[in-house]
Write a protein that holds these residues in place. Structure first.
Motif, short mmCIF file in Angstrom:
data_model
loop_
_atom_site.label_atom_id
_atom_site.label_comp_id
_atom_site.label_asym_id
_atom_site.label_seq_id
_atom_site.Cartn_x
_atom_site.Cartn_y
_atom_site.Cartn_z
N GLN A 26 0.87 -1.13 -0.02
CA GLN A 26 -0.04 -0.05 -0.08
C GLN A 26 1.01 1.12 0.04
O GLN A 26 1.74 1.28 0.64
CB GLN A 26 -0.87 0.05 1.13
CG GLN A 26 -1.77 -1.31 1.26
CD GLN A 26 -3.02 -1.24 0.15
OE1 GLN A 26 -3.28 -0.20 -0.10
NE2 GLN A 26 -3.22 -2.53 -0.19
N LEU A 27 0.58 2.05 -0.98
CA LEU A 27 1.35 3.34 -0.88
C LEU A 27 0.88 4.47 0.29
O LEU A 27 -0.32 4.56 0.39
CB LEU A 27 1.09 4.00 -2.23
CG LEU A 27 1.61 3.29 -3.59
CD1 LEU A 27 1.29 4.19 -4.82
CD2 LEU A 27 3.10 2.96 -3.31
N THR A 28 1.96 4.89 0.72
CA THR A 28 1.46 5.94 2.02
C THR A 28 1.26 7.36 1.72
O THR A 28 2.26 7.48 0.79
CB THR A 28 2.71 5.76 3.11
OG1 THR A 28 2.78 4.30 3.49
CG2 THR A 28 2.12 6.67 4.13
N THR A 198 11.42 8.26 -0.93
CA THR A 198 11.26 6.94 -0.70
C THR A 198 9.88 6.47 -1.51
O THR A 198 9.45 5.54 -2.10
CB THR A 198 11.22 6.52 0.46
OG1 THR A 198 10.27 7.23 1.43
CG2 THR A 198 12.84 6.43 1.33
N GLN A 199 9.17 7.31 -1.04
CA GLN A 199 7.63 7.12 -1.48
C GLN A 199 7.69 7.07 -3.08
O GLN A 199 6.89 6.09 -3.73
CB GLN A 199 6.60 7.89 -1.00
CG GLN A 199 6.42 7.82 0.40
CD GLN A 199 5.25 8.82 1.01
OE1 GLN A 199 5.30 9.91 0.66
NE2 GLN A 199 4.80 8.41 2.22
N LEU A 204 7.57 3.80 -8.27
CA LEU A 204 8.27 3.43 -9.53
C LEU A 204 8.73 2.01 -9.43
O LEU A 204 9.30 1.50 -10.30
CB LEU A 204 9.25 4.18 -9.81
CG LEU A 204 9.05 5.90 -9.90
CD1 LEU A 204 10.21 6.76 -10.31
CD2 LEU A 204 8.26 5.83 -11.37
N GLY A 205 8.43 1.26 -8.32
CA GLY A 205 9.04 -0.15 -8.13
C GLY A 205 10.61 -0.18 -7.75
O GLY A 205 10.97 -1.25 -7.96
N ASP A 211 11.85 0.47 3.22
CA ASP A 211 12.31 1.90 3.11
C ASP A 211 11.48 3.17 3.23
O ASP A 211 11.99 3.89 4.08
CB ASP A 211 13.07 1.94 1.86
CG ASP A 211 14.18 0.92 1.42
OD1 ASP A 211 14.66 0.47 2.32
OD2 ASP A 211 14.72 1.28 0.37
N VAL A 212 10.25 3.05 2.94
CA VAL A 212 9.39 3.87 3.24
C VAL A 212 9.03 3.91 4.74
O VAL A 212 8.85 4.97 5.49
CB VAL A 212 7.95 3.82 2.38
CG1 VAL A 212 6.99 4.88 2.70
CG2 VAL A 212 8.42 3.72 0.95
N ILE A 213 8.89 2.88 5.45
CA ILE A 213 8.56 2.67 6.65
C ILE A 213 9.74 3.31 7.41
O ILE A 213 9.35 4.02 8.49
CB ILE A 213 8.36 1.19 7.21
CG1 ILE A 213 7.13 0.74 6.44
CG2 ILE A 213 8.30 1.13 8.77
CD1 ILE A 213 6.78 -0.80 6.87
N LYS A 214 10.95 2.94 7.06
CA LYS A 214 12.01 3.60 7.77
C LYS A 214 12.01 4.97 7.82
O LYS A 214 12.33 5.73 8.70
CB LYS A 214 13.60 3.17 7.39
CG LYS A 214 13.97 1.63 7.38
CD LYS A 214 15.17 1.29 7.11
CE LYS A 214 15.54 -0.26 7.27
NZ LYS A 214 14.77 -0.95 6.23
N ALA A 215 11.72 5.54 6.47
CA ALA A 215 11.85 7.10 6.51
C ALA A 215 10.80 7.71 7.27
O ALA A 215 11.01 8.89 7.63
CB ALA A 215 11.71 7.25 4.87
N GLU A 216 9.83 7.02 7.28
CA GLU A 216 8.49 7.58 7.93
C GLU A 216 8.94 7.78 9.51
O GLU A 216 8.41 8.62 10.22
CB GLU A 216 7.16 7.12 7.65
CG GLU A 216 5.97 7.71 8.16
CD GLU A 216 4.58 7.14 7.67
OE1 GLU A 216 3.56 7.60 8.35
OE2 GLU A 216 4.48 6.43 6.87
N ILE A 217 9.31 6.62 10.08
CA ILE A 217 9.74 6.58 11.39
C ILE A 217 10.68 7.66 11.58
O ILE A 217 10.63 8.47 12.66
CB ILE A 217 10.06 5.20 11.74
CG1 ILE A 217 9.24 4.24 11.66
CG2 ILE A 217 11.02 5.30 13.20
CD1 ILE A 217 9.67 2.59 11.72
#
Length: 464
Positions: A26-28, A198-199, A204-205, A211-217
């Motif tokens: 899922q895209l954040t 990251t999003q 773009l796959g 990576d998105v989770i790390k960046a959002e944290i």
């Protein structure tokens, strides 16, 4: 702090790996940079803010600090005591005007009170009083009073220099809080940009959702750090306002001069200044001088004292320069103006040991003053080395940590570029961001530490 973040990231990554095989990623949505919640402030004027420099803060603090003002008051009282002691050595001059009425006694012109030679008597006296004693001739009481005044002035200087340290520390606490606020804001913006990167890469796959989770944290943590930095800056502003303003005025700004670091003189120059300008040493020296003078004053109490009173004026039955004596009118008009002198020699014989006790007290105080002076000299020598070495260490730390902060900023820039090129991981970017935040905070702390260390050193040497 970093280890806790890494543990959290690892747990999220493992959980994502366990569920990602069975679910579609899922895209954040991209979050927006939030602003800190509004804080409560004292109501003040709406005029443009006042610009306050460090020197302005020091001058205003002297006016508003009760401890320093108490020292100023003590010095003024000691100065007045010295003036009183000096006046006690000089002749005391006064004037007296009196009318003495005596009850008549029939045909007796002298009246009923035999100490008077008439029913009416007028007295106009100019009086001079002088006491001669060993204490008067040697000025020991004046010496003690002047030494006590010097002690009070030295303590006033001690209070003033201590206030400089307090005001300097509080002033630069606000400067540091402002810098950390700006650094936290910048870190939060960088974390937001990395999250957006990251999003976009996930869409773009090119990267995994981990990576998105790390960046959002990382972004959420930096956002909270930004809120804490806002609170710290607000608290620092209130702390400085208490010192420099009598009405808790927050409508001011401070000048950030941390980059203009003053130079540290050679140790030999600092040591010479401490020997001449140290108020603690001066106070201990003057206290010993006052105690020695008190010894002499107590010793002189065993010697005789000569007191002389001289009177010039009239004491007659008429308030005039010439008149008749009521008891002897047949002598005609006589001059009334004249003088008389009284000299008294007081020899101490027995006082049940009170003078001896005062002498013992003075001797004990002198011995204590000697011990205090010796300790102050040793403590000054020790503190001078300690505070000078602290200033050296703080100066080196300020230089090195600023270089570390510059390198951390460059490292973050390069790491983000490598991540965009697919040559580094999101974890490396997060680590670089944390390193930059810590390096910037340590750099400004070191610069403030050097400023405070210089002010602390100057409490022993005075300005240099």
């Amino acid at each position: 702090m970093i280890s806790r973040r890494l543990s959290t990231i690892a747990a999220v990554v493992v959980l994502g790996a366990a569920t990602g095989a069975a679910q579609t990623e899922q895209l954040t949505p991209v979050p927006q940079m939030s602003t800190p919640p509004p804080l409560v402030h004292p109501q003040g004027a709406t005029a443009p803010p006042m610009v306050v420099t460090l020197q302005d803060a020091l001058q205003r603090a002297q006016v508003n600090d009760p401890t320093y003002q108490q020292a100023v008051t003590d010095a003024a009282v000691a100065h007045a005591d010295a003036a009183v002691a000096r006046a006690a050595l000089l002749p005391e001059v006064s004037n007296t005007t009196q009318y003495l009425g005596n009850q008549a006694n029939g045909v007796n012109p002298n009246g009923r009170f035999v100490s008077m030679d008439g029913v009416n008597m007028y007295r106009e006296w100019g009086q001079a009083h002088q006491e001669f004693s060993p204490d008067t001739l040697t000025h020991s009481a004046l010496t003690s009073a002047r030494a006590t005044e010097a002690v009070a002035r030295a303590r006033m200087e001690i209070a003033q220099r201590g206030l400089v340290v307090t005001a300097t520390r509080t002033y630069y606490a606000l400067v540091i809080a402002q810098r950390k606020y700006a650094a936290a804001q910048d870190a939060a913006q960088q974390a937001l940009r990395f999250l957006q990167i990251t999003q976009q890469a996930q869409q773009l796959g090119q990267v995994a959702r981990a990576d998105v989770i790390k960046a959002e944290i990382q972004y959420r943590q930096e956002e909270q750090a930004f809120r804490e930095a806002t609170l710290a800056m607000d608290n620092a502003r209130l702390g400085l306002a208490v010192i420099v303003f009598p009405d808790l005025n927050e409508n001011f700004t401070v000048v950030d001069d941390l980059t203009g670091v003053p130079t540290l003189p050679p140790f030999m120059d600092v040591q010479a200044l401490a020997g001449k300008e140290n108020p603690d040493l001066r106070a201990a020296t003057e206290a010993l001088r006052a105690a020695s003078a008190d010894i002499r004053t107590a010793q002189y109490a065993f010697y005789p004292r000569l007191v002389v009173d001289a009177v010039y004026g009239i004491e007659a039955n008429q308030f005039a320069l010439h008149g008749r004596i009521a008891a002897q009118p047949e002598m005609g008009i006589l001059p009334n103006l004249g003088y008389f002198v009284t000299a008294s020699l007081n020899v101490p014989i027995w006082d049940w040991g009170s003078r001896r006790a005062k002498l013992i007290q003075a001797d004990v105080k002198r011995k204590q003053a000697q011990v205090t002076l010796s300790f102050t000299q040793r403590q000054l020598a020790s503190n001078l080395y300690v505070k000078y070495n602290e200033a050296i260490a703080a100066r080196g730390a300020a230089t090195d940590l600023q270089q570390v902060a510059d390198l951390a900023a460059e490292s973050l820039r390069l790491t983000v570029l490598r991540y965009q090129a697919g040559e580094s991981t999101a974890q490396e970017v997060v680590d670089a961001q944390n390193t930059l935040v810590q390096a910037r905070g340590a750099a400004v702390d070191a610069q403030s530490r050097y400023r405070v260390a210089l002010a602390d050193l100057q409490t022993m040497t005075g300005p240099f």
